[in-house]
Every structure is written in structure tokens, then in C-alpha cells.
Motif scaffolding. Structure first.
Motif, PDB file in Angstrom:
ATOM      1  N   ARG A  31      10.796  23.346  46.401  1.00  0.00           N
ATOM      2  CA  ARG A  31      12.281  23.056  46.762  1.00  0.00           C
ATOM      3  C   ARG A  31      12.994  24.105  47.436  1.00  0.00           C
ATOM      4  O   ARG A  31      12.755  25.544  47.037  1.00  0.00           O
ATOM      5  N   LEU A  32      13.645  23.873  48.664  1.00  0.00           N
ATOM      6  CA  LEU A  32      14.222  25.180  49.584  1.00  0.00           C
ATOM      7  C   LEU A  32      15.774  24.659  49.498  1.00  0.00           C
ATOM      8  O   LEU A  32      16.248  23.751  50.021  1.00  0.00           O
TER       9      LEU A  32
ATOM     10  N   ILE B 144      13.716  29.674  46.835  1.00  0.00           N
ATOM     11  CA  ILE B 144      12.930  28.752  47.027  1.00  0.00           C
ATOM     12  C   ILE B 144      12.393  28.489  45.641  1.00  0.00           C
ATOM     13  O   ILE B 144      12.052  29.394  44.739  1.00  0.00           O
TER      14      ILE B 144
ATOM     15  N   GLY C 138      13.608  33.574  49.618  1.00  0.00           N
ATOM     16  CA  GLY C 138      12.780  33.537  50.621  1.00  0.00           C
ATOM     17  C   GLY C 138      13.170  34.317  51.810  1.00  0.00           C
ATOM     18  O   GLY C 138      12.708  34.926  52.517  1.00  0.00           O
TER      19      GLY C 138
ATOM     20  N   ARG D 102       9.564  27.144  43.375  1.00  0.00           N
ATOM     21  CA  ARG D 102       8.113  26.814  43.344  1.00  0.00           C
ATOM     22  C   ARG D 102       7.563  25.801  42.333  1.00  0.00           C
ATOM     23  O   ARG D 102       8.227  25.657  41.236  1.00  0.00           O
TER      24      ARG D 102
ATOM     25  N   THR E 240      19.199  26.310  50.887  1.00  0.00           N
ATOM     26  CA  THR E 240      19.890  27.233  51.740  1.00  0.00           C
ATOM     27  C   THR E 240      21.335  27.117  51.528  1.00  0.00           C
ATOM     28  O   THR E 240      21.904  26.364  51.474  1.00  0.00           O
TER      29      THR E 240
ATOM     30  N   VAL F 216      17.994  31.828  51.528  1.00  0.00           N
ATOM     31  CA  VAL F 216      17.218  30.761  51.145  1.00  0.00           C
ATOM     32  C   VAL F 216      16.530  30.871  49.864  1.00  0.00           C
ATOM     33  O   VAL F 216      15.867  31.859  49.687  1.00  0.00           O
TER      34      VAL F 216
END
Length: 154
Positions: free
Chosen positions: A126-127, A150, A89, A152, A129, A148
Motif C-alpha cells: 500500500r502506498l 509504503i 518511500g 509492505r 502519498t 510517500v
């Protein structure tokens, strides 16, 4: 806490990997070509030292070379990610000092956040970091990298 495929995901603060590598002149030159960094400060020692550096200056994104030194399978397993659904991301770097050829870096990557959000078009994502603190051979912070990931289609 996020639960993924029956396992508790690692919580913020968890170290997911450590990696170390040397900042090499040849690799700096390759990154300069790949990123269209035309300044000779990345290729010519005399130009770099005239500018006040100990050796050629690494390009801004140089620490991504660590991806070649990481055990990607262990990293993905530690996060419980389905790699086929993961995109990056964002990535950002904050430099405490410039990197030059000859530096030795040790990076410790930790989870800063691990959340699930509802997507705008349905479904969730879901993210994760992450932050890597890159220390030099004197144990001084040289670079902080944040990214980040991601996942999907949960």
C-alpha cells in the motif's frame, strides 16, 4: 478505494492531522549539526542578518521536527496502517520562502493518494502519498512537504 482490515481507508483530500510549532534557534543548531550543515548562517544571527535574513536560517529539512509534535497513534489509526510494516518511500520539500528562527508554522497534512500495488517479488504493498502545507503566522504558504509511506506485506 483501498480496504484495510475491514475499514475503508481515508480518501484523497482527507485531512489526517494538523500540527503547529515554533522554529527555534536551538533546534536549528541541532539540525545543522545532525545534517553537517557547516554554514554559520544556521548558527550565528549576525551572519544570517548580513545575508538578508531576519534571524538564523533553518536547514532544508527542518519541518521534520513536527514529528515530535504529532500524535503518532492518532495518525497511524486515521490511515489504518500497520506501523510495523511501514517504511518511508520518499520525502520532498518545496519552499515558498526560507524558514528562520522565530517563525511559527501550522501544518495541515492531507492524503494525496492511497493505492495498492503488486510488488515485483510477490505480495502487494500500500502506498499512501501525503502532503503537508506549512503556513506561517500570516497564513502564507512557507513550505510544502510531500511524503510517500509504503506499507509492505499486505
Amino acid at each position: 478505494m483501498f480496504v484495510h482490515e475491514g475499514h475503508d481507508a481515508p480518501s484523497p483530500g482527507t485531512v489526517v492531522d494538523r500540527v503547529e510549532f515554533d522554529v527555534e534557534r536551538g533546534k536549528i543548531g541541532e539540525f545543522a549539526v545532525a545534517t553537517y550543515a557547516g554554514d554559520q548562517i544556521h548558527r550565528d544571527v549576525d551572519v544570517a542578518t548580513a545575508a538578508g535574513f531576519d534571524d538564523v536560517l533553518a536547514t532544508a529539512t527542518h519541518v521534520v521536527v513536527a514529528g515530535h509534535h504529532r500524535n503518532q497513534r492518532e495518525f497511524v489509526a486515521a490511515l489504518g496502517l500497520a506501523i510495523e510494516r511501514v517504511v518511508v518511500g520518499s520525502v520532498e520539500w518545496e519552499y515558498a520562502r526560507p524558514l528562520v528562527a522565530g517563525d511559527h508554522l501550522i501544518g495541515t497534512r492531507r492524503i494525496l493518494d492511497n493505492t495498492v500495488r503488486q510488488g515485483k517479488r510477490g505480495g502487494s504493498m500500500r502506498l499512501v502519498t501525503l502532503q503537508t502545507d506549512w503556513l506561517d503566522s500570516s497564513d502564507q504558504l512557507a513550505v510544502t512537504q510531500r511524503e510517500v509511506l509504503i506499507e509492505r506485506g499486505l
